[in-house]
Design a protein around this motif. Structure first.
Motif, PDB file in Angstrom:
ATOM      1  N   VAL A 195       0.744  -1.225  -0.058  1.00 56.21           N
ATOM      2  CA  VAL A 195       0.066   0.130  -0.019  1.00 56.21           C
ATOM      3  C   VAL A 195       1.013   1.262   0.009  1.00 56.21           C
ATOM      4  N   LYS A 196       1.842   1.171   0.814  1.00 55.32           N
ATOM      5  CA  LYS A 196       2.676   2.349   0.887  1.00 55.32           C
ATOM      6  C   LYS A 196       3.451   2.720  -0.511  1.00 55.32           C
ATOM      7  N   THR A 197       3.975   1.507  -1.098  1.00 58.82           N
ATOM      8  CA  THR A 197       4.464   1.561  -2.420  1.00 58.82           C
ATOM      9  C   THR A 197       3.639   2.317  -3.362  1.00 58.82           C
ATOM     10  N   HIS A 198       2.305   1.708  -3.249  1.00 55.81           N
ATOM     11  CA  HIS A 198       1.563   2.378  -4.291  1.00 55.81           C
ATOM     12  C   HIS A 198       0.928   3.921  -4.036  1.00 55.81           C
ATOM     13  N   LEU A 199       0.989   4.262  -2.833  1.00 56.64           N
ATOM     14  CA  LEU A 199       0.883   5.774  -2.392  1.00 56.64           C
ATOM     15  C   LEU A 199       2.053   6.476  -2.847  1.00 56.64           C
ATOM     16  N   GLY A 200       3.078   6.041  -2.758  1.00 58.66           N
ATOM     17  CA  GLY A 200       4.298   6.884  -3.171  1.00 58.66           C
ATOM     18  C   GLY A 200       4.197   7.048  -4.864  1.00 58.66           C
ATOM     19  N   ARG A 201       3.706   6.028  -5.501  1.00 57.08           N
ATOM     20  CA  ARG A 201       3.448   6.043  -6.815  1.00 57.08           C
ATOM     21  C   ARG A 201       2.388   7.315  -7.339  1.00 57.08           C
ATOM     22  N   ILE A 202       1.348   7.112  -6.238  1.00 57.04           N
ATOM     23  CA  ILE A 202       0.166   8.082  -6.598  1.00 57.04           C
ATOM     24  C   ILE A 202       0.706   9.580  -6.372  1.00 57.04           C
ATOM     25  N   TYR A 203       1.263   9.690  -5.192  1.00 60.42           N
ATOM     26  CA  TYR A 203       1.970  11.068  -4.738  1.00 60.42           C
ATOM     27  C   TYR A 203       2.779  11.535  -5.937  1.00 60.42           C
ATOM     28  N   THR A 204       3.602  10.901  -6.728  1.00 60.69           N
ATOM     29  CA  THR A 204       4.630  11.155  -7.454  1.00 60.69           C
ATOM     30  C   THR A 204       3.681  11.449  -8.776  1.00 60.69           C
ATOM     31  N   LYS A 205       2.639  10.712  -9.215  1.00 59.45           N
ATOM     32  CA  LYS A 205       2.031  10.915 -10.550  1.00 59.45           C
ATOM     33  C   LYS A 205       0.928  12.515 -10.355  1.00 59.45           C
ATOM     34  N   LEU A 206       0.386  12.585  -8.981  1.00 58.90           N
ATOM     35  CA  LEU A 206      -0.224  13.704  -8.829  1.00 58.90           C
ATOM     36  C   LEU A 206       0.517  15.071  -8.427  1.00 58.90           C
ATOM     37  N   GLY A 207       1.883  14.941  -8.266  1.00 61.40           N
ATOM     38  CA  GLY A 207       2.581  15.830  -7.722  1.00 61.40           C
ATOM     39  C   GLY A 207       2.113  16.466  -6.584  1.00 61.40           C
ATOM     40  N   VAL A 208       2.035  15.609  -5.433  1.00 64.84           N
ATOM     41  CA  VAL A 208       1.703  15.917  -4.059  1.00 64.84           C
ATOM     42  C   VAL A 208       2.540  15.062  -3.113  1.00 64.84           C
ATOM     43  N   ARG A 209       2.318  15.534  -1.785  1.00 68.15           N
ATOM     44  CA  ARG A 209       3.249  14.796  -0.664  1.00 68.15           C
ATOM     45  C   ARG A 209       2.164  14.269   0.483  1.00 68.15           C
ATOM     46  N   THR A 210       0.868  14.799   0.299  1.00 60.76           N
ATOM     47  CA  THR A 210       0.097  14.183   1.449  1.00 60.76           C
ATOM     48  C   THR A 210      -1.150  13.483   0.785  1.00 60.76           C
ATOM     49  N   ARG A 211      -1.780  13.068   1.854  1.00 63.29           N
ATOM     50  CA  ARG A 211      -3.043  12.073   1.448  1.00 63.29           C
ATOM     51  C   ARG A 211      -4.154  13.212   1.013  1.00 63.29           C
ATOM     52  N   SER A 212      -4.266  14.190   2.094  1.00 62.44           N
ATOM     53  CA  SER A 212      -5.164  15.191   1.597  1.00 62.44           C
ATOM     54  C   SER A 212      -4.974  15.798   0.339  1.00 62.44           C
ATOM     55  N   GLY A 213      -3.754  16.063  -0.071  1.00 60.65           N
ATOM     56  CA  GLY A 213      -3.199  16.795  -1.454  1.00 60.65           C
ATOM     57  C   GLY A 213      -3.755  15.613  -2.631  1.00 60.65           C
ATOM     58  N   ALA A 214      -3.563  14.525  -2.330  1.00 59.46           N
ATOM     59  CA  ALA A 214      -3.618  13.547  -3.370  1.00 59.46           C
ATOM     60  C   ALA A 214      -5.285  13.410  -3.566  1.00 59.46           C
ATOM     61  N   VAL A 215      -5.966  13.643  -2.508  1.00 63.86           N
ATOM     62  CA  VAL A 215      -7.561  13.631  -2.790  1.00 63.86           C
ATOM     63  C   VAL A 215      -8.153  14.774  -3.476  1.00 63.86           C
ATOM     64  N   ALA A 216      -7.479  15.899  -3.162  1.00 67.77           N
ATOM     65  CA  ALA A 216      -7.907  17.203  -3.940  1.00 67.77           C
ATOM     66  C   ALA A 216      -7.580  17.118  -5.254  1.00 67.77           C
ATOM     67  N   VAL A 217      -6.268  16.628  -5.482  1.00 70.94           N
ATOM     68  CA  VAL A 217      -5.859  16.574  -7.101  1.00 70.94           C
ATOM     69  C   VAL A 217      -6.833  15.630  -7.778  1.00 70.94           C
ATOM     70  N   ALA A 218      -6.895  14.597  -7.084  1.00 70.63           N
ATOM     71  CA  ALA A 218      -7.975  13.638  -7.861  1.00 70.63           C
ATOM     72  C   ALA A 218      -9.297  14.005  -7.847  1.00 70.63           C
ATOM     73  N   THR A 219      -9.763  14.792  -7.049  1.00 71.98           N
ATOM     74  CA  THR A 219     -11.151  15.263  -7.051  1.00 71.98           C
ATOM     75  C   THR A 219     -11.246  16.531  -8.355  1.00 71.98           C
TER      76      THR A 219
END
Length: 225
Positions: A195-219
């Motif tokens: 899960v942590k590995t996937h999260l790292g890839r998600i953060y990189t693709k979305l250009g964010v560093r936090t969970r809330s940032g990932a959700v905001a960009v995805a939204t």
């Protein structure tokens, strides 16, 4: 009176009626659709299903031309899975066409439905005439998209957003619900390290560093199903 006389409107269809199966988990919605479709010539509602599993069984028994499919079907099989199984249920003309009819127009939902084999994707906000035409087009094998959905598809092609894998979308959906890593791992049958590995890839693709940032960009990019 000539069939193409502009004062008479289009000539009525002389071919066989399109046989339609309704799949929606709300009985009131199915009743409304049945009443609406009965008001037009050339469309015959031959059955209803309240779940994906029921849609598969009823389709095998009644052999509709078009299945009008909602995406959210409560517990059990969702509309995308049901669509995938229906479109693979026979070779060539023996498989029904599936026309998705939903309230949801996120990129993730559209992509999943089309990948599952849906012939069309229509929003419930469309006027009845659009629905009637879409059913006939789907029965004829023509691709159907709501105007709003078509605009989004074109925009997505012209300016593609971050491309996430299906697993990354699953994890992102869990993040949006406020689920922690351990619970995500249990829900998706993964290890916490994965899960942590996937999260790292998600953060990189979305250009964010936090969970809330990932959700905001995805939204913002409408990536959440």
């Amino acid at each position: 009176m000539k069939p193409d006389d502009p004062t008479t409107g289009p000539a009525p269809s002389t071919g066989p009626a399109v046989r339609v199966l309704l799949c929606d988990d709300h009985a009131v919605v199915r009743a409304g659709l049945r009443a609406l479709l009965s008001s037009t010539d050339g469309i015959d509602v031959i059955g209803e299903a309240g779940s994906g599993e029921e849609a598969l069984a009823t389709t095998a028994r009644l052999r509709p031309d078009v299945v009008l499919m909602d995406l959210q079907l409560g517990t059990g099989m969702d509309g995308v899975t049901a669509t995938s199984r229906l479109t693979a249920s026979g070779a060539g003309a023996t498989a029904p066409r599936v026309l998705v009819l939903t309230m949801f127009d996120t990129d993730a939902d559209i992509a999943r439905a089309v990948a599952a084999g849906a012939t069309g994707y229509l929003l419930k906000a469309e006027p009845p005439e659009k629905l009637f035409a879409a059913i006939r087009d789907a029965a004829a094998g023509r691709a159907v998209l709501s105007g709003q959905v078509a605009d989004r598809v074109v925009s997505r092609i012209q300016a593609p957003g971050p491309a996430l894998t299906e697993r990354e979308q699953d994890i992102l959906g869990q993040l949006a619900r406020g689920v922690g890593n351990r619970a995500i791992a249990r829900a998706l049958f993964l290890s916490e390290a994965t899960v942590k590995t996937h999260l790292g890839r998600i953060y990189t693709k979305l250009g964010v560093r936090t969970r809330s940032g990932a959700v905001a960009v995805a939204t913002r990019h409408r990536l959440l199903p």
